[in-house]
Design a protein around this motif. Structure first.
Motif, PDB file in Angstrom:
ATOM      1  N   LYS A   5     -57.497  -3.839  27.514  1.00  0.00           N
ATOM      2  CA  LYS A   5     -57.044  -4.723  28.597  1.00  0.00           C
ATOM      3  C   LYS A   5     -57.913  -5.973  28.664  1.00  0.00           C
ATOM      4  O   LYS A   5     -57.411  -7.102  28.781  1.00  0.00           O
ATOM      5  CB  LYS A   5     -57.094  -3.975  29.936  1.00  0.00           C
ATOM      6  CG  LYS A   5     -56.651  -4.834  31.126  1.00  0.00           C
ATOM      7  CD  LYS A   5     -56.840  -4.110  32.440  1.00  0.00           C
ATOM      8  CE  LYS A   5     -58.300  -4.076  32.850  1.00  0.00           C
ATOM      9  NZ  LYS A   5     -58.496  -3.574  34.234  1.00  0.00           N
ATOM     10  N   SER A   6     -59.217  -5.768  28.607  1.00  0.00           N
ATOM     11  CA  SER A   6     -60.139  -6.901  28.696  1.00  0.00           C
ATOM     12  C   SER A   6     -59.931  -7.889  27.547  1.00  0.00           C
ATOM     13  O   SER A   6     -59.922  -9.107  27.754  1.00  0.00           O
ATOM     14  CB  SER A   6     -61.580  -6.378  28.692  1.00  0.00           C
ATOM     15  OG  SER A   6     -62.495  -7.444  28.726  1.00  0.00           O
ATOM     16  N   LEU A   9     -56.534  -9.875  28.156  1.00  0.00           N
ATOM     17  CA  LEU A   9     -56.594 -10.857  29.243  1.00  0.00           C
ATOM     18  C   LEU A   9     -57.580 -11.988  28.940  1.00  0.00           C
ATOM     19  O   LEU A   9     -57.294 -13.151  29.209  1.00  0.00           O
ATOM     20  CB  LEU A   9     -56.960 -10.159  30.555  1.00  0.00           C
ATOM     21  CG  LEU A   9     -55.899  -9.215  31.125  1.00  0.00           C
ATOM     22  CD1 LEU A   9     -56.393  -8.577  32.420  1.00  0.00           C
ATOM     23  CD2 LEU A   9     -54.584  -9.954  31.374  1.00  0.00           C
ATOM     24  N   ASN A  10     -58.727 -11.641  28.392  1.00  0.00           N
ATOM     25  CA  ASN A  10     -59.704 -12.679  28.077  1.00  0.00           C
ATOM     26  C   ASN A  10     -59.192 -13.632  27.005  1.00  0.00           C
ATOM     27  O   ASN A  10     -59.438 -14.844  27.061  1.00  0.00           O
ATOM     28  CB  ASN A  10     -61.032 -12.055  27.644  1.00  0.00           C
ATOM     29  CG  ASN A  10     -61.900 -11.666  28.827  1.00  0.00           C
ATOM     30  OD1 ASN A  10     -62.160 -12.461  29.723  1.00  0.00           O
ATOM     31  ND2 ASN A  10     -62.349 -10.413  28.840  1.00  0.00           N
ATOM     32  N   ILE A  13     -56.693 -15.890  28.756  1.00  0.00           N
ATOM     33  CA  ILE A  13     -57.397 -16.845  29.629  1.00  0.00           C
ATOM     34  C   ILE A  13     -58.100 -17.921  28.797  1.00  0.00           C
ATOM     35  O   ILE A  13     -58.101 -19.106  29.160  1.00  0.00           O
ATOM     36  CB  ILE A  13     -58.412 -16.104  30.530  1.00  0.00           C
ATOM     37  CG1 ILE A  13     -57.676 -15.243  31.555  1.00  0.00           C
ATOM     38  CG2 ILE A  13     -59.311 -17.104  31.261  1.00  0.00           C
ATOM     39  CD1 ILE A  13     -58.585 -14.311  32.342  1.00  0.00           C
ATOM     40  N   LEU A  62     -49.918  -3.871  32.260  1.00  0.00           N
ATOM     41  CA  LEU A  62     -50.102  -5.297  32.590  1.00  0.00           C
ATOM     42  C   LEU A  62     -48.776  -5.957  32.939  1.00  0.00           C
ATOM     43  O   LEU A  62     -48.700  -6.808  33.833  1.00  0.00           O
ATOM     44  CB  LEU A  62     -50.770  -6.033  31.417  1.00  0.00           C
ATOM     45  CG  LEU A  62     -52.208  -5.635  31.097  1.00  0.00           C
ATOM     46  CD1 LEU A  62     -52.693  -6.351  29.838  1.00  0.00           C
ATOM     47  CD2 LEU A  62     -53.135  -5.959  32.272  1.00  0.00           C
ATOM     48  N   LEU A  67     -48.643  -9.505  35.275  1.00  0.00           N
ATOM     49  CA  LEU A  67     -49.671 -10.405  34.726  1.00  0.00           C
ATOM     50  C   LEU A  67     -49.227 -11.002  33.406  1.00  0.00           C
ATOM     51  O   LEU A  67     -49.662 -12.101  33.032  1.00  0.00           O
ATOM     52  CB  LEU A  67     -50.992  -9.644  34.524  1.00  0.00           C
ATOM     53  CG  LEU A  67     -51.599  -8.976  35.764  1.00  0.00           C
ATOM     54  CD1 LEU A  67     -52.930  -8.332  35.413  1.00  0.00           C
ATOM     55  CD2 LEU A  67     -51.767  -9.993  36.888  1.00  0.00           C
ATOM     56  N   VAL A  68     -48.357 -10.296  32.701  1.00  0.00           N
ATOM     57  CA  VAL A  68     -47.883 -10.761  31.394  1.00  0.00           C
ATOM     58  C   VAL A  68     -46.407 -10.438  31.225  1.00  0.00           C
ATOM     59  O   VAL A  68     -45.835  -9.625  31.969  1.00  0.00           O
ATOM     60  CB  VAL A  68     -48.678 -10.095  30.238  1.00  0.00           C
ATOM     61  CG1 VAL A  68     -50.170 -10.388  30.340  1.00  0.00           C
ATOM     62  CG2 VAL A  68     -48.412  -8.585  30.189  1.00  0.00           C
ATOM     63  N   LEU A  83     -48.890 -14.845  28.960  1.00  0.00           N
ATOM     64  CA  LEU A  83     -49.580 -14.870  30.251  1.00  0.00           C
ATOM     65  C   LEU A  83     -48.667 -15.400  31.348  1.00  0.00           C
ATOM     66  O   LEU A  83     -47.921 -16.363  31.151  1.00  0.00           O
ATOM     67  CB  LEU A  83     -50.827 -15.765  30.135  1.00  0.00           C
ATOM     68  CG  LEU A  83     -51.683 -15.962  31.388  1.00  0.00           C
ATOM     69  CD1 LEU A  83     -52.371 -14.662  31.779  1.00  0.00           C
ATOM     70  CD2 LEU A  83     -52.723 -17.063  31.139  1.00  0.00           C
ATOM     71  N   CYS A  91     -55.731 -12.030  37.091  1.00  0.00           N
ATOM     72  CA  CYS A  91     -56.268 -11.846  35.739  1.00  0.00           C
ATOM     73  C   CYS A  91     -57.782 -12.015  35.731  1.00  0.00           C
ATOM     74  O   CYS A  91     -58.510 -11.245  35.088  1.00  0.00           O
ATOM     75  CB  CYS A  91     -55.621 -12.840  34.772  1.00  0.00           C
ATOM     76  SG  CYS A  91     -53.884 -12.530  34.430  1.00  0.00           S
ATOM     77  N   GLU A  94     -59.254  -8.943  37.336  1.00  0.00           N
ATOM     78  CA  GLU A  94     -59.161  -7.778  36.452  1.00  0.00           C
ATOM     79  C   GLU A  94     -60.270  -7.785  35.396  1.00  0.00           C
ATOM     80  O   GLU A  94     -60.752  -6.738  34.983  1.00  0.00           O
ATOM     81  CB  GLU A  94     -57.797  -7.757  35.760  1.00  0.00           C
ATOM     82  CG  GLU A  94     -56.632  -7.396  36.658  1.00  0.00           C
ATOM     83  CD  GLU A  94     -56.505  -5.887  36.870  1.00  0.00           C
ATOM     84  OE1 GLU A  94     -57.088  -5.124  36.075  1.00  0.00           O
ATOM     85  OE2 GLU A  94     -55.839  -5.478  37.832  1.00  0.00           O
ATOM     86  N   THR A  95     -60.670  -8.975  34.950  1.00  0.00           N
ATOM     87  CA  THR A  95     -61.694  -9.079  33.901  1.00  0.00           C
ATOM     88  C   THR A  95     -63.103  -9.265  34.473  1.00  0.00           C
ATOM     89  O   THR A  95     -64.086  -9.195  33.726  1.00  0.00           O
ATOM     90  CB  THR A  95     -61.394 -10.277  32.982  1.00  0.00           C
ATOM     91  OG1 THR A  95     -61.347 -11.478  33.762  1.00  0.00           O
ATOM     92  CG2 THR A  95     -60.073 -10.093  32.258  1.00  0.00           C
TER      93      THR A  95
END
Length: 411
Positions: A5-6, A9-10, A13, A62, A67-68, A83, A91, A94-95
């Motif tokens: 997940k990280s 999302l990262n 972002i 997600l 979120l996505v 995204l 987001c 979450e991170t």
């Protein structure tokens, strides 16, 4: 699952924060997508079924949180992840990541604080003394405007403030102080300044005018060991209770900072003065009616104050400097002249010396060429030497020069 997940999302972002949408310069609506098989090559491995299942579960979760958006193939395999910009705040949460816009705002606040300090506090020599810090901040503001990374900022705002505080204090320091003493003064920690010493030196070297990054702090009287001024040749050192005649000493002597505080005068009786850049050359140099001073490459206020005392007590004395025939050597000479107000003349730093030592030439690097060109723009006093060096792709270390020849330039 958290790692997957990280990473998803990262990565999304990162794409957003590097975009024109983030800076507000976009002319068309942008979307930010990643191809799953590119981000996770293992996803295409038929033998990694457990990973395939886990990644699908994370992506579905997600998607459920809006979120996505997922683009799937017929068999259910996920092709791309896009995204949802409307859910950026979630987001970031979450991170556990601080939004780049918030970091940028904090950076601007820090820069404003240090610009105000430099302009309005009673700092010796301000604002000219703080020019490297001003130049650095100006360039970082422009880099931020262009959405580029801020130099010497690794993401930790507290550590970054420590860096700028250290730079400011280095620039304003006038009295000789040990690096650990200054560290206690600034951070109540004797070792922290040494921990950030490398970026402090690098920042000042990049935005200031220094010959060598490794001696930046020493030029500002921040030392790890006591400063000694090494001298030999001619001269009478006059203290309150005694005199030392250098001509009666077969070698050299070293005067500590504490010893220099009790030095009343230096009597030359017509001798000239020569400063020498490198230690080997200092030891080998045969003085002829000269006071010889070892400069050690850099020269901090301790050495400059000694030189200025000699000049005050012996008006009309000829001062010379003997250093490497390269950009660094000429920079040291110019820095010496500007910091002492004495018109030092170069000795053995001319075309004739270069020509006589062709077998010992060293080729110029690109940095050498850039520094020589910059020096030539600022001062045409060395134009003939610099032109010769650039044309013949050469420089010369001081230690190579085995004989002493008359200095080539006139005042």
């Amino acid at each position: 699952m958290n790692k997957i997940k990280s990473k998803i999302l990262n990565t999304l972002i990162d794409l957003y924060e590097k975009s024109k949408t983030f800076t507000g310069d976009n002319k068309v609506r942008q979307s930010f997508s990643i191809r799953v098989s590119k981000l996770f090559p293992k996803y295409d491995d038929d033998s990694a079924f457990d990973f395939y299942t886990e990644l699908n579960q994370v992506c579905t979760m997600l998607e459920g949180k809006k979120l996505v958006t997922l683009q799937r193939e017929r068999g259910g395999k996920i092709r791309t992840i896009t995204l949802h910009l409307d859910c950026l705040d979630v987001c970031y949460a979450e991170t556990g990541r601080t939004p780049k816009s918030d970091v940028n705002s904090k950076l601007k606040e820090i820069w404003q604080k240090y610009e105000n300090i430099s302009q309005y506090e009673n700092i010796p020599g301000s604002p000219e003394l703080n020019k490297p810090l001003h130049l650095y901040i100006q360039e970082q503001r422009e880099r931020l405007r262009q959405n580029k990374s801020v130099q010497f900022f690794g993401g930790d705002l507290a550590e970054y403030e420590d860096l700028l505080l250290a730079v400011k204090e280095v620039l304003s320091n006038e009295e000789e102080i040990f690096i650990r003493e200054l560290s206690v003064k600034l951070f109540n920690n004797s070792k922290h300044l040494e921990e950030i010493e490398s970026p402090v030196r690098s920042l000042l070297y990049k935005y200031g005018e220094y010959d060598d990054k490794e001696t930046v702090l020493e030029e500002h009287n921040i030392i790890k060991t006591p400063t000694y001024v090494m001298v030999k040749g001619c001269g009478l050192l006059v203290f309150a209770e005694q005199k030392i005649d250098l001509e009666k000493i077969s070698g050299d002597i070293a005067l500590s900072t504490q010893t220099l505080k009790s030095l009343c005068s230096v009597e030359l009786n017509g001798a000239s003065v020569i400063t020498i850049e490198n230690l080997t050359s200092f030891h080998k140099y045969k003085a002829t009616n000269e006071l010889v001073i070892y400069l050690g490459g850099f020269h901090n206020s301790v050495k400059r104050d000694f030189i200025k005392l000699v000049e005050r007590r012996n008006p009309g004395t000829v001062f010379k400097h003997f250093g490497d025939i390269d950009a660094g050597g000429f920079y040291i000479l110019e820095h010496l002249k500007s910091k002492t107000g004495i018109n030092f003349l170069p000795q053995n730093m001319d075309v004739g010396t270069l020509d006589a030592n062709k077998e010992n030439w060293i080729s110029l690097s690109e940095n050498d060429r850039a520094r020589l060109a910059s020096l030539s723009e600022k001062n045409n006093f060395y134009a003939d030497v610099i032109e010769y060096m650039l044309k013949n792709n050469c420089k010369l270390e001081q230690e190579i020069i085995s004989c002493v020849t008359p200095f080539a330039y006139k005042a």
